[in-house]
Each structure stands twice: as structure tokens, then as C-alpha cells.
Scaffold this motif. Structure first.
Motif, PDB file in Angstrom:
ATOM      1  N   LEU A  89      93.792  81.080  40.652  1.00 35.71           N
ATOM      2  CA  LEU A  89      93.124  80.327  39.601  1.00 35.71           C
ATOM      3  C   LEU A  89      91.723  79.902  40.025  1.00 35.71           C
ATOM      4  O   LEU A  89      90.776  79.973  39.237  1.00 35.71           O
ATOM      5  CB  LEU A  89      93.957  79.090  39.240  1.00 35.71           C
ATOM      6  N   VAL A  90      91.567  79.481  41.265  1.00 35.01           N
ATOM      7  CA  VAL A  90      90.250  79.079  41.753  1.00 35.01           C
ATOM      8  C   VAL A  90      89.282  80.253  41.746  1.00 35.01           C
ATOM      9  O   VAL A  90      88.125  80.136  41.315  1.00 35.01           O
ATOM     10  CB  VAL A  90      90.361  78.470  43.164  1.00 35.01           C
ATOM     11  N   ILE A  91      89.753  81.423  42.219  1.00 32.98           N
ATOM     12  CA  ILE A  91      88.898  82.615  42.225  1.00 32.98           C
ATOM     13  C   ILE A  91      88.507  82.999  40.797  1.00 32.98           C
ATOM     14  O   ILE A  91      87.354  83.356  40.518  1.00 32.98           O
ATOM     15  CB  ILE A  91      89.611  83.782  42.925  1.00 32.98           C
ATOM     16  N   ALA A  92      89.477  82.896  39.869  1.00 33.22           N
ATOM     17  CA  ALA A  92      89.188  83.231  38.473  1.00 33.22           C
ATOM     18  C   ALA A  92      88.134  82.299  37.885  1.00 33.22           C
ATOM     19  O   ALA A  92      87.232  82.731  37.164  1.00 33.22           O
ATOM     20  CB  ALA A  92      90.473  83.162  37.644  1.00 33.22           C
ATOM     21  N   LEU A  93      88.253  81.012  38.210  1.00 35.40           N
ATOM     22  CA  LEU A  93      87.269  80.051  37.709  1.00 35.40           C
ATOM     23  C   LEU A  93      85.887  80.331  38.280  1.00 35.40           C
ATOM     24  O   LEU A  93      84.878  80.232  37.574  1.00 35.40           O
ATOM     25  CB  LEU A  93      87.712  78.623  38.061  1.00 35.40           C
ATOM     26  N   ILE A  94      85.829  80.679  39.567  1.00 36.81           N
ATOM     27  CA  ILE A  94      84.539  80.989  40.184  1.00 36.81           C
ATOM     28  C   ILE A  94      83.913  82.220  39.532  1.00 36.81           C
ATOM     29  O   ILE A  94      82.716  82.245  39.210  1.00 36.81           O
ATOM     30  CB  ILE A  94      84.708  81.202  41.697  1.00 36.81           C
ATOM     31  N   LEU A  95      84.723  83.252  39.330  1.00 38.48           N
ATOM     32  CA  LEU A  95      84.211  84.472  38.701  1.00 38.48           C
ATOM     33  C   LEU A  95      83.750  84.207  37.277  1.00 38.48           C
ATOM     34  O   LEU A  95      82.756  84.778  36.805  1.00 38.48           O
ATOM     35  CB  LEU A  95      85.293  85.559  38.706  1.00 38.48           C
ATOM     36  N   LEU A  96      84.462  83.342  36.583  1.00 36.43           N
ATOM     37  CA  LEU A  96      84.099  83.031  35.203  1.00 36.43           C
ATOM     38  C   LEU A  96      82.810  82.220  35.140  1.00 36.43           C
ATOM     39  O   LEU A  96      81.977  82.411  34.251  1.00 36.43           O
ATOM     40  CB  LEU A  96      85.240  82.240  34.531  1.00 36.43           C
ATOM     41  N   ALA A  97      82.626  81.324  36.082  1.00 35.51           N
ATOM     42  CA  ALA A  97      81.459  80.443  36.047  1.00 35.51           C
ATOM     43  C   ALA A  97      80.218  81.073  36.647  1.00 35.51           C
ATOM     44  O   ALA A  97      79.094  80.665  36.340  1.00 35.51           O
ATOM     45  CB  ALA A  97      81.779  79.145  36.785  1.00 35.51           C
ATOM     46  N   THR A  98      80.381  82.083  37.515  1.00 35.83           N
ATOM     47  CA  THR A  98      79.231  82.641  38.233  1.00 35.83           C
ATOM     48  C   THR A  98      78.181  83.287  37.326  1.00 35.83           C
ATOM     49  O   THR A  98      76.992  82.992  37.458  1.00 35.83           O
ATOM     50  CB  THR A  98      79.703  83.656  39.288  1.00 35.83           C
ATOM     51  N   PRO A  99      78.560  84.185  36.370  1.00 33.08           N
ATOM     52  CA  PRO A  99      77.515  84.844  35.567  1.00 33.08           C
ATOM     53  C   PRO A  99      76.590  83.882  34.824  1.00 33.08           C
ATOM     54  O   PRO A  99      75.375  84.003  34.939  1.00 33.08           O
ATOM     55  CB  PRO A  99      78.329  85.738  34.606  1.00 33.08           C
ATOM     56  N   PRO A 100      77.125  82.920  34.042  1.00 32.21           N
ATOM     57  CA  PRO A 100      76.189  82.029  33.347  1.00 32.21           C
ATOM     58  C   PRO A 100      75.354  81.184  34.294  1.00 32.21           C
ATOM     59  O   PRO A 100      74.195  80.896  34.020  1.00 32.21           O
ATOM     60  CB  PRO A 100      77.108  81.156  32.473  1.00 32.21           C
TER      61      PRO A 100
END
Length: 292
Positions: free
Chosen positions: A81-92
Motif C-alpha cells: 500500500l505504501v509503494i502504491a501511494l508513492i507511485l500514485l503521488a509521484t507523477p503529479p
């Protein structure tokens, strides 16, 4: 820019929602239960602490059991879940951090939305007519002969210019005159391959050989602002510099390439239809190769 901001906001909201559900499962379950109550028909609403959720055996599950399940799921899969959140937040986040607002010199604080709209309106309207040419002596003064002798014999016939490019340049002229009080003059339009070769050989105004310049295809033009009956070239003069930057800004809004943005040589007077010109050059190159 609006799309980027919208994507960034949506991503932040989604990340925030997921984090809220994981960190405060009891509060989240109560909110979701209330939402289900609002959208569920009144006859099937469940009272008390039951949320209307059933497990695989068809037995109603309480909110306490849901809380336990969420805690257990988070404990088992927290790294994913933490990795998913990081990946989701990184582009914007990357977009917002590296995004730059490019502003040409002397344009700070000026709003060009109105001028861009005016260019579009002019291009959608009736066909624009070329303005009357200035007196011939404008192109034969001693200053012109000393600084820009090549333009004395330049072709300034609008009919030799591609019709689409002609309309875009005329729209730019209109906005320059109406909104910014700059009068623009066509310095050179069509250029024969022989003249192009001569200019290159003489080291004057170009590094392109015959059939390499957009002028040969009627897809490139040179323009200059005129003041007090004289063409203006001096980029050290604030009025002249602002005029050329306005010219370049409007050219980009009209879908043209401005020579002032070139890296190898700054050709502030020049605009062209680069894509159409590139296609014309490729066609001519193929013809020449077949002939040779």
C-alpha cells in the motif's frame, strides 16, 4: 496547465482518501455506512450496528468485524500500500516541481489571452487583405543599404506566399496594430533558390542553401516593425525589442515557428510554417535525387 493542476488535485484527493480509510477505519466505516443508508431504499435499510455487508457464507458482518478486517489487511499488505501511494503521488508531484512558466523578456506582467483570442477570431473570420505597401524608399535608405543590403531586391509580393501562411501573418499584423500599436511591414516573402544560394555564398542573412529555406516554398516570411517611416532592427532599443517579442509570441499563437527561438541563429524577423515546409523540402529532395 489546467489539466495538470486537475490531475494533481485528483491524485492528492485519492491518496488522502486511501490514507484516511487505512488510518481511521472506524470513522471511514461510519461514513460509508451513512452513505449507504442515504442511497439504500428505506425498506431495506438495516438498523443498529449492522452495515448490510455479508461475508462469503451470507452472514451479516458488523462494523466491528469490518474494522478488524481492515486492520488485518493493512498489517499484511502495508508495504504494498505504501509503494502504491508513492507511485500514485509521484507523477503529479514531479510535474508540479519541474514545471516552469516560460516568459520571454519584456513580457512579464502582460496578459496575452486577449491577443491570442483575437488572432483566432481573425483567422476564423473573413479573408484578410494585405495592407498597402509602404513607399519603396523605405527599403532603399542608406541605413538599409548599410545594415541589410539584401532586402533592397527582396520579393515582397503577398501573392507569392502560401495562402494559409499569408492569412496567419496578416492576423498577426492586425493584432500588432490594434492591440499594441505596432505597424508591421513585409520585408521578404518568396525567395528563389538562386537568390537563396547567392545569400548563403555571400554570408548574408542565412545559413541555408537552395531549396533548404522555407522562403523557397512560400512558407516563410520576414517582417519588421516600422516607426517614423523607418524599419526597426536594433534589439538594444526597448521599443523594437518588445515589438519583435510580441511578433514571436503571436506567431506561436497562430501556429507558426519564430526564428527568434532558434538556438543557432536568432532570426527575429522570420516566421514559418515548419511542418508544411518540412514536407515540401522532403518532396523537393526526392525530386532532386531522382533527377541526379
Amino acid at each position: 496547465m489546467t489539466v495538470i493542476v486537475g490531475v494533481a488535485i485528483a491524485a492528492f484527493l485519492l491518496v488522502g482518501l486511501v490514507c484516511w480509510v487505512l488510518l481511521f477505519p472506524e470513522m471511514a466505516s461510519r461514513r460509508f455506512a451513512r452513505l449507504r443508508e442515504l442511497f439504500r431504499p428505506r425498506s431495506t435499510a438495516i438498523s443498529g450496528r449492522k452495515l448490510g455487508v455479508k461475508n462469503s457464507r451470507g452472514i451479516a458482518v458488523s462494523d466491528h468485524e469490518i474494522h478488524g478486517f481492515l486492520r488485518s489487511a493493512f498489517a499484511r499488505h502495508w508495504l504494498v500500500l505504501v509503494i502504491a501511494l508513492i507511485l500514485l503521488a509521484t507523477p503529479p508531484l514531479v510535474i508540479l516541481m519541474v514545471r516552469q512558466t516560460v516568459v520571454l523578456a519584456d513580457f512579464r506582467g502582460e496578459d496575452h489571452s486577449e491577443s491570442g483570442s483575437m488572432v483566432a477570431q481573425l483567422l476564423r473570420g473573413e479573408r484578410l487583405i494585405p495592407p498597402p505597401p509602404p513607399p519603396p524608399e523605405v527599403f532603399t535608405t542608406q541605413e538599409v543599404r548599410r545594415l541589410r543590403p539584401e532586402i533592397v531586391t527582396a520579393d515582397r509580393r503577398w501573392e507569392q506566399i502560401d495562402p494559409e501562411l499569408q492569412q496567419r501573418v496578416l492576423a498577426i499584423y492586425e493584432v500588432m496594430r490594434r492591440q499594441y500599436s505596432y505597424e508591421m511591414v513585409l520585408v521578404e516573402g518568396y525567395r528563389s533558390p538562386q537568390r537563396q544560394a547567392e545569400l548563403m555564398a555571400g554570408g548574408k542573412a542565412t545559413r541555408a542553401g537552395a531549396w533548404q529555406s522555407c522562403h523557397q516554398y512560400g512558407l516563410g516570411v520576414d517582417s519588421a516593425p516600422i516607426r517614423d517611416g523607418k524599419l526597426q532592427w536594433n534589439m538594444d532599443d526597448a521599443w523594437t525589442r518588445r515589438g519583435y517579442y510580441l511578433y514571436g509570441e503571436l506567431a506561436e499563437q497562430a501556429g507558426l515557428e519564430w526564428g527568434g527561438n532558434w538556438r543557432s541563429i536568432k532570426d527575429y524577423v522570420h516566421v514559418e510554417m515548419s511542418d508544411k515546409c518540412r514536407a515540401a523540402r522532403n518532396t523537393k529532395r526526392a525530386e532532386l535525387s531522382q533527377q541526379g
